[in-house]
Scaffold this active site. Structure first.
Site, PDB file in Angstrom:
ATOM      1  CG  HIS A   1       3.479 -16.356   0.392  1.00  0.00           C
ATOM      2  ND1 HIS A   1       2.278 -15.948  -0.157  1.00  0.00           N
ATOM      3  CD2 HIS A   1       4.227 -15.232   0.560  1.00  0.00           C
ATOM      4  CE1 HIS A   1       2.319 -14.631  -0.349  1.00  0.00           C
ATOM      5  NE2 HIS A   1       3.487 -14.175   0.085  1.00  0.00           N
TER       6      HIS A   1
ATOM      7  NE  ARG B   1       9.622 -13.795  -3.657  1.00  0.00           N
ATOM      8  CZ  ARG B   1       8.498 -13.111  -3.517  1.00  0.00           C
ATOM      9  NH1 ARG B   1       8.144 -12.608  -2.346  1.00  0.00           N
ATOM     10  NH2 ARG B   1       7.713 -12.890  -4.536  1.00  0.00           N
TER      11      ARG B   1
ATOM     12  CG  ASN C   1      11.483  -9.813   2.456  1.00  0.00           C
ATOM     13  OD1 ASN C   1      11.263 -10.025   3.651  1.00  0.00           O
ATOM     14  ND2 ASN C   1      10.542  -9.887   1.540  1.00  0.00           N
ATOM     15  CG  ASP C   2       8.386  -6.276   3.332  1.00  0.00           C
ATOM     16  OD1 ASP C   2       8.636  -7.506   3.314  1.00  0.00           O
ATOM     17  OD2 ASP C   2       7.330  -5.796   2.885  1.00  0.00           O
TER      18      ASP C   2
ATOM     19  CB  CYS D   1       1.848 -15.861  -3.729  1.00  0.00           C
ATOM     20  SG  CYS D   1       1.015 -17.351  -3.127  1.00  0.00           S
TER      21      CYS D   1
ATOM     22  CB  THR E   1      -0.925   0.028   1.244  1.00  0.00           C
ATOM     23  OG1 THR E   1      -1.678  -1.183   1.280  1.00  0.00           O
ATOM     24  CG2 THR E   1      -1.865   1.221   1.213  1.00  0.00           C
ATOM     25  CG  ASN E   2       1.057   3.210   3.046  1.00  0.00           C
ATOM     26  OD1 ASN E   2       0.409   4.089   2.471  1.00  0.00           O
ATOM     27  ND2 ASN E   2       0.555   2.479   4.023  1.00  0.00           N
TER      28      ASN E   2
ATOM     29  CB  CYS F   1      -0.844 -18.152   1.614  1.00  0.00           C
ATOM     30  SG  CYS F   1      -0.184 -18.893   0.120  1.00  0.00           S
TER      31      CYS F   1
HETATM   32  P1  ADP Z   1       2.298  -1.809   3.511  1.00  0.00           P
HETATM   33  O1  ADP Z   1       1.665  -3.120   3.236  1.00  0.00           O
HETATM   34  O2  ADP Z   1       2.268  -0.894   2.358  1.00  0.00           O
HETATM   35  O3  ADP Z   1       3.651  -1.967   4.114  1.00  0.00           O
HETATM   36  P2  ADP Z   1       1.142  -0.796   6.009  1.00  0.00           P
HETATM   37  O4  ADP Z   1       2.027  -1.576   6.880  1.00  0.00           O
HETATM   38  O5  ADP Z   1       1.147   0.662   6.094  1.00  0.00           O
HETATM   39  O6  ADP Z   1       1.347  -1.048   4.488  1.00  0.00           O
HETATM   40  O7  ADP Z   1      -0.326  -1.381   6.222  1.00  0.00           O
HETATM   41  C1  ADP Z   1      -1.380  -1.097   5.353  1.00  0.00           C
HETATM   42  C2  ADP Z   1      -2.468  -2.104   5.564  1.00  0.00           C
HETATM   43  O8  ADP Z   1      -2.997  -1.983   6.867  1.00  0.00           O
HETATM   44  C3  ADP Z   1      -3.642  -1.920   4.615  1.00  0.00           C
HETATM   45  O9  ADP Z   1      -4.090  -3.205   4.205  1.00  0.00           O
HETATM   46  C4  ADP Z   1      -4.722  -1.244   5.478  1.00  0.00           C
HETATM   47  O10 ADP Z   1      -6.010  -1.629   5.052  1.00  0.00           O
HETATM   48  C5  ADP Z   1      -4.418  -1.793   6.836  1.00  0.00           C
HETATM   49  N1  ADP Z   1      -4.760  -0.862   7.922  1.00  0.00           N
HETATM   50  C6  ADP Z   1      -4.467   0.439   7.995  1.00  0.00           C
HETATM   51  N2  ADP Z   1      -4.924   0.975   9.139  1.00  0.00           N
HETATM   52  C7  ADP Z   1      -5.501  -0.023   9.825  1.00  0.00           C
HETATM   53  C8  ADP Z   1      -6.137  -0.127  11.095  1.00  0.00           C
HETATM   54  N3  ADP Z   1      -6.306   0.913  11.897  1.00  0.00           N
HETATM   55  N4  ADP Z   1      -6.574  -1.337  11.500  1.00  0.00           N
HETATM   56  C9  ADP Z   1      -6.426  -2.392  10.713  1.00  0.00           C
HETATM   57  N5  ADP Z   1      -5.847  -2.365   9.500  1.00  0.00           N
HETATM   58  C10 ADP Z   1      -5.385  -1.196   9.058  1.00  0.00           C
HETATM   59  C1  BMX Z   2       3.999 -10.365   0.321  1.00  0.00           C
HETATM   60  C2  BMX Z   2       5.380 -10.402  -0.375  1.00  0.00           C
HETATM   61  C3  BMX Z   2       6.463 -10.444   0.702  1.00  0.00           C
HETATM   62  C4  BMX Z   2       6.298  -9.323   1.739  1.00  0.00           C
HETATM   63  C5  BMX Z   2       4.884  -9.338   2.325  1.00  0.00           C
HETATM   64  C6  BMX Z   2       4.605  -8.206   3.297  1.00  0.00           C
HETATM   65  C7  BMX Z   2       5.860  -9.320  -2.516  1.00  0.00           C
HETATM   66  C8  BMX Z   2       5.824  -8.037  -3.268  1.00  0.00           C
HETATM   67  N1  BMX Z   2       5.482  -9.242  -1.231  1.00  0.00           N
HETATM   68  O1  BMX Z   2       3.790 -11.583   0.940  1.00  0.00           O
HETATM   69  O2  BMX Z   2       7.739 -10.403   0.125  1.00  0.00           O
HETATM   70  O3  BMX Z   2       7.247  -9.497   2.755  1.00  0.00           O
HETATM   71  O4  BMX Z   2       3.943  -9.283   1.253  1.00  0.00           O
HETATM   72  O5  BMX Z   2       4.504  -6.975   2.628  1.00  0.00           O
HETATM   73  O6  BMX Z   2       6.201 -10.348  -3.077  1.00  0.00           O
HETATM   74  P1  BMX Z   2       3.579  -5.736   3.035  1.00  0.00           P
HETATM   75  O7  BMX Z   2       3.126  -5.121   1.782  1.00  0.00           O
HETATM   76  O8  BMX Z   2       2.454  -6.227   3.865  1.00  0.00           O
HETATM   77  O9  BMX Z   2       4.456  -4.809   3.818  1.00  0.00           O
HETATM   78 ZN    ZN Z   3       0.614 -16.911  -0.939  1.00  0.00          ZN
HETATM   79 CA    CA Z   4      11.047 -12.363   4.518  1.00  0.00          CA
HETATM   80 MG    MG Z   5       5.035  -3.218   4.901  1.00  0.00          MG
END
Ligand code: ADP
Ligand code: BMX
Ligand code: ZN
Ligand code: CA
Ligand code: MG
Length: 343
Positions: A192, A100, A139-140, A204, A40-41, A209
């Site tokens: 996963h 990855r 990776n995050d 995926c 998302t972000n 998953c």
């Molecule tokens: P990313 O996946 O981009 O790393 P974030 O860690 O910022 O994003 O989380 C975004 C996700 O969290 C979105 O799926 C959003 O719908 C969800 N989200 C945002 N705020 C809340 C909340 N207060 N409670 C539950 N889920 C939330």
């Molecule tokens: C997906 C995958 C993972 C990542 C996880 C959390 C991609 C692009 N993403 O499973 O590598 O660690 O999402 O990511 O393959 P987030 O978007 O929730 O922060």
């Molecule tokens: Zn999956």
């Molecule tokens: Ca990982």
């Molecule tokens: Mg994230």
């Protein structure tokens, strides 16, 4: 000692005090630029040596490669300018991203469609060329584990696992004090882990998953489904016409006594809990750290599932909710701070 009389007469700080003030100053000003790319972000932050987030910038992560790359470079350049006025000396750039990652080369090898147009991407070269700084990428979920190790509950813990919930579910495994990357950089893709043969479709391409049951996206999908079927409503829950339905509404509805919402959340918690039991049976860590928006919601049910369904020797493994504000960003920063200040 020569310092003593002088200091007494003129109230100068002692040599010892000067040195310790200098060290404090260096620790404060030496900083990293951290970038986190999620489903998302897109976040950028200036982060100090001790893990202080000095400044943070958030934008929606663009859907195309070109727009994303441009925005990363722009946000970094803007942050670099702010760093000067904030008196932060940027030592390098740490990038946390879904997908990855080959950290030796700074390459994103492959992404699920949670981040589109994000496979075979060299992140190191363009960022390093634009900012004239060294760049680290991982990776995050792996970054989240590095952050727990340096700043969080993973401090001084040799073996632990972290599961971070955002749009998807990310994971990181610290084994004997080191991250596990695996043979093709696909280790610790904990989102996963599959807990059913059928089950909901996952981003995926597979199904069943834990990410497809328990991620922010999965809960949002279920919340929207209930809303569409007019089943999300419950006394005390006021959803405005234009409001985007999220996981938060599902949790509120369940707390206010909506049985359907409660059923969905139970299934999500059970899926996550069973997935984590699988992790315990593979790597047998000392500790599981949950982070991300839903961590505190999941902690108790996951702990209960472990006590009910893990093998006896793993039943007492602790599940904690991270105290870190932004584990992925902090871990990205830690790659910079650890490498550039290592002697
Ligand atoms: P990313 O996946 O981009 O790393 P974030 O860690 O910022 O994003 O989380 C975004 C996700 O969290 C979105 O799926 C959003 O719908 C969800 N989200 C945002 N705020 C809340 C909340 N207060 N409670 C539950 N889920 C939330
Ligand atoms: C997906 C995958 C993972 C990542 C996880 C959390 C991609 C692009 N993403 O499973 O590598 O660690 O999402 O990511 O393959 P987030 O978007 O929730 O922060
Ligand atoms: Zn999956
Ligand atoms: Ca990982
Ligand atoms: Mg994230």
């Amino acid at each position: 000692d020569l310092d003593e009389p002088l200091q007494k007469t003129f109230c100068f700080p002692s040599v010892k005090e000067c040195i310790s003030q200098d060290i404090d100053h260096i620790l404060e000003t030496q900083s990293a630029l951290a970038v986190d790319l999620g489903g998302t972000n897109l976040r950028v932050a200036i982060i100090g040596m001790r893990g202080k987030i000095v400044e943070k910038y958030t934008q929606p992560n663009p859907k195309s490669f070109e727009a994303r790359m441009q925005l990363i470079l722009k946000m970094c350049a803007d942050a670099m300018r702010d760093a000067v006025s904030l008196n932060c000396r940027i030592l390098g750039v740490g990038v946390s991203t879904g997908g990855r990652v080959n950290p030796q080369e700074g390459l994103v090898l492959h992404s699920t469609n949670l981040i589109q147009e994000w496979s075979a991407v060299d992140l190191r070269t363009p960022i390093s060329d634009a900012l004239h700084l060294p760049v680290w990428v991982d990776n995050d979920g792996n970054c989240a584990a590095l952050a727990e190790k340096k700043f969080g509950y993973g401090k001084n813990v040799e073996n632990f696992v972290t599961v971070i919930t955002g749009t998807g579910i990310g994971g990181g495994i610290i084994h004997n004090n080191e991250l596990i990357h695996g043979s093709t950089f696909c280790a610790a893709e904990l989102g996963h882990i599959m807990v059913s043969l059928e089950g909901p479709e996952c981003s995926c391409g597979s199904r069943g998953c834990i990410e497809a049951y328990a991620s922010g996206n999965a809960l949002q999908r279920e919340a929207k489904r209930l809303q569409d079927e007019d089943l999300l409503k419950v006394e005390g829950l006021n959803i405005k016409q234009a409001e985007t339905i999220t996981a938060a509404h599902l949790i509120s509805a369940a707390r206010l006594g909506n049985n359907q919402a409660d059923t969905v959340l139970n299934k999500a918690s059970t899926a996550l809990g069973v997935g984590i039991v699988n992790i315990l049976h593979i790597v047998n860590p000392t500790l599981v750290i949950l982070s991300g928006v839903l961590a505190s919601y999941y902690q108790a049910p996951v702990q209960r599932i472990i006590s009910e369904r893990a093998l006896k020797s793993a039943q007492d493994i602790k599940v904690l909710t991270s105290v870190l504000e932004e584990p992925a960003l902090l871990g990205a920063a830690s790659m910079v701070l650890d490498y550039t200040t290592r002697r």
